[in-house]
Design a protein around this motif. Sequence first.
Motif, PDB file in Angstrom:
ATOM      1  N   PRO A 117      37.491  43.241  29.413  1.00 35.22           N
ATOM      2  CA  PRO A 117      37.571  41.783  29.241  1.00 35.22           C
ATOM      3  C   PRO A 117      36.644  41.107  30.249  1.00 35.22           C
ATOM      4  O   PRO A 117      36.166  41.730  31.193  1.00 35.22           O
ATOM      5  N   VAL A 118      36.387  39.836  30.060  1.00 38.48           N
ATOM      6  CA  VAL A 118      35.494  39.101  30.956  1.00 38.48           C
ATOM      7  C   VAL A 118      36.031  39.143  32.385  1.00 38.48           C
ATOM      8  O   VAL A 118      35.283  39.333  33.346  1.00 38.48           O
ATOM      9  N   SER A 119      37.330  38.992  32.548  1.00 39.09           N
ATOM     10  CA  SER A 119      37.912  39.057  33.891  1.00 39.09           C
ATOM     11  C   SER A 119      37.741  40.447  34.491  1.00 39.09           C
ATOM     12  O   SER A 119      37.580  40.593  35.699  1.00 39.09           O
ATOM     13  N   GLY A 120      37.765  41.480  33.646  1.00 35.10           N
ATOM     14  CA  GLY A 120      37.536  42.840  34.118  1.00 35.10           C
ATOM     15  C   GLY A 120      36.108  43.045  34.594  1.00 35.10           C
ATOM     16  O   GLY A 120      35.862  43.742  35.579  1.00 35.10           O
ATOM     17  N   VAL A 121      35.155  42.414  33.903  1.00 37.61           N
ATOM     18  CA  VAL A 121      33.758  42.488  34.325  1.00 37.61           C
ATOM     19  C   VAL A 121      33.595  41.776  35.663  1.00 37.61           C
ATOM     20  O   VAL A 121      32.913  42.263  36.577  1.00 37.61           O
ATOM     21  N   GLN A 122      34.249  40.624  35.814  1.00 37.05           N
ATOM     22  CA  GLN A 122      34.170  39.888  37.078  1.00 37.05           C
ATOM     23  C   GLN A 122      34.777  40.704  38.215  1.00 37.05           C
ATOM     24  O   GLN A 122      34.200  40.796  39.298  1.00 37.05           O
TER      25      GLN A 122
END
Length: 168
Positions: free
Chosen positions: A107-112
């Motif tokens: 997820p985007v939060s995981g990439v961050q």
Amino acid sequence: TMTFDNTPQGMFMLSIAFSQSKYYVDNLSENVKRGIRQKLRRGEWPSLAPVGYINNPKTRNIQHDSEKAPLVRKAFELYATGDHTLYSLRQALADVGLRSLSGKPLPVSGVQKLLQNHIYYGMMRVKGELYSGCFEPIVRKDLFDEVQRVMAGRAKKQHKRKHEYPFI
């Protein structure tokens, strides 16, 4: 296997048994925490390996995942150029096959979180403290710092209020 009568003496014996159980659990908790702190001081990762690393049961530490580590390095390099947002980087990583431990695209939060995780340049942040790791880092410190600089530049600007209200 013990039975306790519903009398004052039985209730007292039950409370003693509960106290012994509580002491055992608290003592076990302290021993585990001490072991984790010792492992961190030695530079070993104490839990499940993050994306890009795998747990090595022989050394009881982490090592590069031959498939995912180059993809994690590529993610840092792509984001450091400033040409990608977190959303476009997420899509690029999904296209090349970088997935979470469960097999789903990050997820985007995981990439961050991946881009902000100190473990990728060889340091471990646990409960606000940094520990030096004795495993091979995936990225260089200067690349990590460049990614943090790009990410800070993309942060949403804080809007200044026109009026200051005293009760907000």
